[in-house]
Motif scaffolding. Sequence first.
Motif, PDB file in Angstrom:
ATOM      1  N   ALA A  36       0.834  -1.206   0.000  1.00 58.26           N
ATOM      2  CA  ALA A  36       0.000   0.000   0.000  1.00 58.26           C
ATOM      3  C   ALA A  36       0.872   1.261   0.000  1.00 58.26           C
ATOM      4  CB  ALA A  36      -0.928  -0.005   1.206  1.00 58.26           C
ATOM      5  N   SER A  64      -0.855   6.237  -6.952  1.00 55.71           N
ATOM      6  CA  SER A  64      -2.297   6.406  -6.810  1.00 55.71           C
ATOM      7  C   SER A  64      -2.663   7.869  -6.673  1.00 55.71           C
ATOM      8  CB  SER A  64      -2.802   5.628  -5.582  1.00 55.71           C
ATOM      9  OG  SER A  64      -2.548   4.248  -5.745  1.00 55.71           O
ATOM     10  N   HIS A 124      -6.675   9.127   3.173  1.00 53.50           N
ATOM     11  CA  HIS A 124      -7.800   8.429   2.538  1.00 53.50           C
ATOM     12  C   HIS A 124      -7.316   7.464   1.466  1.00 53.50           C
ATOM     13  CE1 HIS A 124     -10.418  12.135   3.721  1.00 53.50           C
ATOM     14  NE2 HIS A 124     -10.231  11.299   4.736  1.00 53.50           N
ATOM     15  N   VAL A 125      -6.322   7.916   0.700  1.00 53.63           N
ATOM     16  CA  VAL A 125      -5.785   7.044  -0.349  1.00 53.63           C
ATOM     17  C   VAL A 125      -5.107   5.829   0.269  1.00 53.63           C
ATOM     18  CG1 VAL A 125      -4.232   6.926  -2.331  1.00 53.63           C
ATOM     19  CG2 VAL A 125      -5.463   9.045  -1.843  1.00 53.63           C
ATOM     20  N   ASP A 168      -5.624   4.487   3.235  1.00 53.45           N
ATOM     21  CA  ASP A 168      -6.623   3.608   3.846  1.00 53.45           C
ATOM     22  C   ASP A 168      -7.276   2.711   2.797  1.00 53.45           C
ATOM     23  OD1 ASP A 168      -6.032   4.787   6.211  1.00 53.45           O
ATOM     24  OD2 ASP A 168      -7.987   5.739   6.527  1.00 53.45           O
ATOM     25  N   GLN A 169      -7.575   3.277   1.657  1.00 53.77           N
ATOM     26  CA  GLN A 169      -8.209   2.496   0.598  1.00 53.77           C
ATOM     27  C   GLN A 169      -7.246   1.439   0.063  1.00 53.77           C
ATOM     28  OE1 GLN A 169     -11.524   2.724  -0.452  1.00 53.77           O
ATOM     29  NE2 GLN A 169     -10.899   0.779  -1.390  1.00 53.77           N
ATOM     30  N   GLN A 170      -5.990   1.827  -0.119  1.00 55.20           N
ATOM     31  CA  GLN A 170      -4.988   0.864  -0.585  1.00 55.20           C
ATOM     32  C   GLN A 170      -4.848  -0.288   0.411  1.00 55.20           C
ATOM     33  OE1 GLN A 170      -3.054   0.783  -3.335  1.00 55.20           O
ATOM     34  NE2 GLN A 170      -3.879   2.644  -4.255  1.00 55.20           N
ATOM     35  N   GLN A 217      -7.108  -1.282   2.675  1.00 57.94           N
ATOM     36  CA  GLN A 217      -8.352  -2.061   2.712  1.00 57.94           C
ATOM     37  C   GLN A 217      -8.388  -3.091   1.595  1.00 57.94           C
ATOM     38  OE1 GLN A 217     -11.139  -1.646   5.019  1.00 57.94           O
ATOM     39  NE2 GLN A 217     -11.461  -3.653   4.117  1.00 57.94           N
ATOM     40  N   ASP A 218      -7.888  -2.732   0.426  1.00 55.40           N
ATOM     41  CA  ASP A 218      -7.916  -3.635  -0.726  1.00 55.40           C
ATOM     42  C   ASP A 218      -6.926  -4.784  -0.585  1.00 55.40           C
ATOM     43  OD1 ASP A 218      -9.787  -1.945  -1.799  1.00 55.40           O
ATOM     44  OD2 ASP A 218      -8.369  -0.866  -3.100  1.00 55.40           O
ATOM     45  N   ARG A 219      -5.954  -4.657   0.301  1.00 58.79           N
ATOM     46  CA  ARG A 219      -4.880  -5.658   0.355  1.00 58.79           C
ATOM     47  C   ARG A 219      -4.870  -6.501   1.628  1.00 58.79           C
ATOM     48  NH1 ARG A 219      -3.723  -1.730  -2.940  1.00 58.79           N
ATOM     49  NH2 ARG A 219      -2.349  -2.077  -4.742  1.00 58.79           N
TER      50      ARG A 219
END
Length: 462
Positions: free
Chosen positions: A104, A111, A128-129, A131-133, A135-137
């Motif tokens: 991430a 990103s 925010h970016v 956290d999203q990275q 969450q996806d991993r």
Amino acid sequence: MLPASSLAAMSSSSPVIALKEMVSRLQRETSKIQELLASLSFALRSFNNLNQFFELIPLISCRVTEAEAAALVLFRADGQARLEQLHCHASDQCPNIRAALETATRTLANSVGIMTTDPHGDRPRLEHVLDQQLQDRLPAGIQFYGTTILVKDTNLSERGRLYVFSQQPTYEWTETRQQLLQVIADQTAVAIANDEMALKLRDRQRLDRELEIGAEIQRRLLPRHCPKIQGLDLAAACRTASWVGGDYYDFIPITYGLADSQDISQGRWGIAIGDVMGKGVPAGLIMTMTRGMLRAEALNGHRPSRILQHLNRAMKADLESSHRFVTLFYSEYNPQTRVLAFSNAAHLPPLLWRAETGTVQRLDTYGMLIGLDERTQYQQVEVRLQPGDTVVFYTDGITEADNPKGDRFEEARLAAVLERACAKGLDAQALLDYIFAAVIDFIGVEGRISDDMTLIVMRVMD
């Protein structure tokens, strides 16, 4: 069996015992949290190594929030992120958490770059970016919570993210846990800010030391005292506005053509005064270069106009690339004839007070700045001095000194001060002090010296 009365008594006392045990457990938990936070505060005050402090952050975060893992991620100025520290407490998911964090953070910069290329979108917050990275991993079943590390500089800026992880289905992100993690994030922000301030202080101290060395070198390059020249009374001083200045003056003994048995004070002397555009270290370096080249030219026995022409051609490329230029007044005095030959490269013309008439005249010739145009031709003029005559060489720090009203000292006021001082019959040093005192008095107690001020006083003795 126990009597019914005893059973009743035990039954009635069980809630009290349970409540006492709960209170005791809460007190122990509170005490443990306080001790951990106290340890963190002590480390903040005591550790000189920021990395050592960072090692404690995930550990204490795990303990106070009862999470199984915690991680400290720091942001860089270029939008990239780095996993600084990871602590896992009784978690078999540690390798997966580490892999998710490293991936991430590694892809964060790309990103952010992709998202900011959208002309209709706003720049996303790094947290925010990331956290999203993350969450996806992360593997399914692992929940995470985070808080941003904000450092107060010119404004609040994101410096990192503090995460806790848990794979327990019953784990709750309570308000107390949020507050505790925020306290640790704030302590981390203080540690980062303190380290940056300490680094700036060390850089400033190093710069001050370098400037101090530069100023000392410059002081040593300027004449420590005025030479003894037959028939002259001399005084000179340079007062810089900062550590290192761009003003320059020099006395150069011209031994070319001087007999070995002849006293050097009887020979010709080069008297120079100059000013490099700008102040500080760059101006000081150019001043040093000018001094070396001027001395080499003067010792070759060239006349003043030829010396300025050679300097202009030799220094043109270096001065042009540095976007700086030099004004320089160079003169040569012959004690045997009392003739002062001079040439001027756009420097402020010295003032000559004639003892016989009590009047002031300017010593000037045509000539452009050193380094402006290599084709420039320089004129040369000679003036014969008489006993009692006084010449004052100066830089623009004198005439451009301003008072709180915005008025400048200017050449006319300097000429008037020179007339009054010479009428008093002051020697060279007293006259120099008199002029400096007049300038300081004009500036006033609320004013400040904004530019280097240099004076040379040359008085022909009877």
